[in-house]
Every structure is written in C-alpha cells, then in structure tokens.
Motif scaffolding. Structure first.
Motif, short mmCIF file in Angstrom:
data_model
loop_
_atom_site.label_atom_id
_atom_site.label_comp_id
_atom_site.label_asym_id
_atom_site.label_seq_id
_atom_site.Cartn_x
_atom_site.Cartn_y
_atom_site.Cartn_z
N THR A 378 0.83 -1.21 0.00
CA THR A 378 0.00 0.00 0.00
C THR A 378 0.86 1.26 0.00
O THR A 378 0.60 2.21 -0.76
CB THR A 378 -0.93 0.00 1.23
N LEU A 379 1.90 1.26 0.83
CA LEU A 379 2.79 2.41 0.86
C LEU A 379 3.51 2.58 -0.48
O LEU A 379 3.72 3.70 -0.95
CB LEU A 379 3.80 2.27 2.00
N GLY A 380 3.89 1.46 -1.08
CA GLY A 380 4.55 1.53 -2.37
C GLY A 380 3.66 2.12 -3.45
O GLY A 380 4.11 2.89 -4.30
N LYS A 381 2.37 1.76 -3.41
CA LYS A 381 1.43 2.31 -4.39
C LYS A 381 1.21 3.81 -4.16
O LYS A 381 1.09 4.58 -5.13
CB LYS A 381 0.11 1.56 -4.31
N CYS A 382 1.15 4.23 -2.90
CA CYS A 382 1.03 5.66 -2.62
C CYS A 382 2.28 6.41 -3.10
O CYS A 382 2.17 7.52 -3.66
CB CYS A 382 0.84 5.87 -1.12
N ASN A 383 3.43 5.81 -2.91
CA ASN A 383 4.67 6.41 -3.41
C ASN A 383 4.66 6.51 -4.92
O ASN A 383 5.10 7.51 -5.50
CB ASN A 383 5.87 5.60 -2.93
#
Length: 461
Positions: A378-383
């Motif tokens: 999820t954090l990777g997608k936000c990044n």
C-alpha cells in the motif's frame, strides 16, 4: 524650451548661476548649468561650457553653430536621445528609453563624449542583443549580395568553382540548383524508407549460407542513393571556398558519417577474405556500421529551415533543459529509494536494489508505465502515485519557456530575413545602381553595411 533644474547648493553655498549655457538640440532649446555639466569635465557639453568666448575655432569644433550674443549653441542631433544623455549628469547612469534605436543611441553617446560604462546593466544586455541582431542582418545581407554578385573571377576554374558552389549550396539561386536540392531531399527519404523496409523478414532473401539478407532490389536502390550522396558530398567539397571549414562543419560531418559506413561495409564484405568475415567481432562491426545508416536522416536538416530553427531554439533552451533533467534526476533518486525501502517487506518484491528501481522511477515519472516493475504494498502504491504526479509537474514546468524560446527565435529569424531584404532594397535605392556594384573589399563592405544598418535599424525594432 525646457530647463534642467539647477542645484540649490554647491559645496555648502548657493550657486551664483553665472555658468550656464543654452543649447538647441534639433529645435528643442535647453538651459544647462555649469554645476551639473562639470561633473563630467571630459564630456562635450563641459568642454563647450569651459571654452573662452573668443575661442571661435574651439567652439565651432564642438557644435554645429552658435550665437555668441545669446550664448546659445546649436546641435543637429536627436532631442529624445539627448534627454537620456542628460540623466548621466544627475544620476550617474543612463537608461535607453523605449522607441530609441540602441545602436544609434551609442552613436549619440560617442558624440556627447559619454563613456558606455554609465549605461545601466539592463540597457547593456539590451544593447548586446541588438548588436547580435545587427550582425545577423549584416550576414544575411552579405549572402543576398553575394548571390547577386556578377562573376568577377579571373580564371575559368574559379568561375566553375563558384558556379558549382551555388549549384550545390544555394537552391534559391537558380532552377537547376532547386532541382538538385529536391533530388537530394527525395534521396534521403528513399534511403530511409529502404533501410526500414529492408528489415522486414518477408521481403528478405536467403543467401548461400541460409541467412536472411536484404533483397537485391533494395540493395540496388540503396547503392544508387549512396552514390548520389557521395557525388554530392565530393562536389560540395571540391567547390567549397574554405575546405577546412567545410570539413569541420557539423552538418558536413553528419553527411560524412552517413556515407562512410556504406563503403566500410562494402570493403569488409566484398574485398575481405572469407576467413576474416567469419570473425564474430568483424560481423558485429558490420552490423554496427549498418545501423549507423540512420545518421543520414539528419541530412534533412540541411534542406529544412524548420529543423535548423528547432536546433537553434534547443541550444537557446539549454538552461531550461538542464532544469528539467535536474528535476527528473532528483525525483528519480528520491522515489526509487523510497520504493525500494517500502517494498522490502513484501516477499515477492520486484525492487531488488535502488539502481534497479531507477528504471521504475523513470517510466513512472514520465507516465509511461510498462508494468514490468510495479509496487505491491500500500505504501509503495502511494509512493508511485506521488511519483507520477511530481513527474507531470516537473516535466510541465520548463515546457512553456522552451516553447516560448522556439516561437521567439522562429519569429525573430523571419523578421531578420525581411529586414535583410529590405536593407538591400534601401541600399539599391540609395546607391542608384545595381547591387552587384556595391560589393567591394571585405573590410570596406563591413563598414558600409553597418553604416546602412545603423541608419535604418529603427524600422525593425
């Protein structure tokens, strides 16, 4: 009449007002005080102020006419420019007002004996820009005059060389020259099409060893185009006035690089022994040289003023392009490092290292997104979402200045070409004879053309 305000005090005491002169600048009468003029003692007005009343020769050398009784001096100069000149006595700097030709204003400063160092920095840059434009116009005028010049060569070889140079380099000089330019342009297009079509497997044929090679018909067309390019290059080289300058020109280097691989491959293929051609390194070299044929597409720039304008505009936009690369470089480094860090917690992560993540950051920030590497957390997608948003912004910021530089440069070239043609017409009208008789020695020509341009430059600003 207008009067320059007189300083109330000088060295703590009231000025006596005895040292003053009246000057008439192009019909405008101005009263000037010695307290002000003596701040620049080497200027023309200060010298005129300090001349004795009986020194008529000295006064006559400094002004066009004078009235001893009224102590009034006449100058056949531009009154608008003089209003700017007066500023130096009060503010120690000069600004060139809009509507005044900067080249002519420098002449005014020289006449009034005011040093150019007092010009403000903004006006110095403006003057430098106009001087560059003047040089460009002078160069274009020289080309036009040379194109109309009567043959003055002594020997037959010199006449043939000049004729051949115009035939190969000046498409606008004659109908045959225009035909040659069109043939050269079409040859470039045909050669590029043949190179692309020759890679289609269905159009290739098998050689004696079973390998697919280009179709003989396509090879024949390619050979004909290369023979034309070779003949064109050699004729241009033979007729060039300065062969060293011709050989070192960027466009001519591109022409040479487009021709050279054909003959190198031809030599390695047909003149080399079979044992040499079996070497893997030689075969790779042949393939690399064949790929170098794409350089011939850049030959189109010689026949396209639009491509030349684009090249020059990009040169003028190096600062903006540098900013774009810097924005992208910083973004790629930051977002690839964040993606690598955030994706390490996932067991099937595709981000093995930060350098490997550079590729993902590049295609994400440029909104390409091949999908070969993508975040799974999820954090990777936000990044990733933040990275392509920043990428769009980073790319959009310098685009407008780059486009503006192209439009300004393109319009400027059109104006300069029109100015050059108009200047030639003015020179013809002023001389009262054909333009061919105007061309003289190089140094005298430079002086004459700049004199004409200075006198008519107000038309183009």
């Amino acid at each position: 009449m207008w009067t320059i305000p007189k300083p109330k005090y000088r060295n703590g005491s009231c000025s006596d007002g005895e040292d003053e002169i009246a000057v008439n600048i192009g019909g405008v009468r101005v009263v000037l005080f010695g307290d002000v003029l003596n701040r620049y003692p080497e200027s023309r007005l200060a010298e005129l102020l300090n001349c004795s009343d009986g020194d008529y020769e000295g006064i006559a050398s400094l002004c066009d006419d004078f009235d001893p009784g009224r102590k009034e001096f006449y100058f056949d100069r531009d009154p608008d420019a003089f209003k700017c000149i007066i500023d130096v006595y009060y503010f120690d700097e000069i600004h060139i007002k809009s509507g005044i030709c900067p080249i002519c204003f420098i002449k005014e400063m020289e006449f009034w004996k005011i040093d150019q160092s007092v010009l403000d920095e903004c006006c110095k840059s403006y003057l430098s820009e106009k001087e560059d434009e003047m040089n460009e116009i002078a160069g274009k005028v020289k080309v036009i005059l040379e194109a109309r010049e009567v043959e003055r060569c002594v020997t037959r070889s010199q006449r043939c060389q000049r004729f051949l140079w115009r035939l190969m380099e000046k498409p606008e000089s004659s109908l045959p020259a225009r035909v040659i330019a069109i043939v050269s342009f079409l040859s470039i297009l045909v050669s590029a099409v043949v190179m692309c079509v020759g890679t289609i497997p269905e159009l290739q044929v098998a050689d004696s060893e079973g390998k697919l090679v280009e179709h003989p018909t396509l090879e024949a067309i390619e050979t004909a185009c290369m023979l034309w390019f070779t003949a064109e290059y050699l004729l241009r080289l033979a007729s060039a006035p300065n062969k060293l300058h011709f050989a070192l020109s960027i466009m001519n280097i591109i022409d040479f690089m487009a021709i050279m691989p054909f003959y190198v491959v031809l030599s390695l293929t047909y003149l080399g022994s079979s044992s040499i051609m079996e070497l893997a390194n030689v075969q790779q070299a042949v393939q690399a040289l064949r790929i170098m044929r794409i350089a011939r597409i850049f030959k189109l720039a010689r026949h396209s003023s639009g491509l030349q304008t684009l090249t020059y505009a990009l040169k003028r936009s190096l600062k903006e392009l540098g900013l774009l690369l810097m924005y992208m470089g910083v973004g790629i480094f930051v977002f690839s490092a964040l993606a690598y860090t955030m994706e390490q917690s996932h067991p099937d992560t595709l981000f093995r290292s930060i350098p490997q993540s550079f590729w993902w950051a590049i295609i994400t920030m440029t909104t390409v997104g091949y999908g070969d590497i993508y975040p799974k957390t999820t954090l990777g997608k936000c990044n990733a979402a933040l990275s392509f948003l920043c990428g769009v912004i980073a790319i959009a910021l310098p685009i407008h200045p780059i486009i503006n530089n192209f439009v300004v440069f393109y319009n400027k070239q059109k104006v300069l070409e029109t100015a050059a043609k108009h200047e030639v017409e003015l020179m013809e009208l002023k001389s009262g004879r054909e333009t061919q008789g105007v061309i003289e020695a190089s140094s005298l020509w430079s002086i004459n053309i700049h004199t004409h341009l200075n006198s008519h430059f107000k038309i183009y600003i």
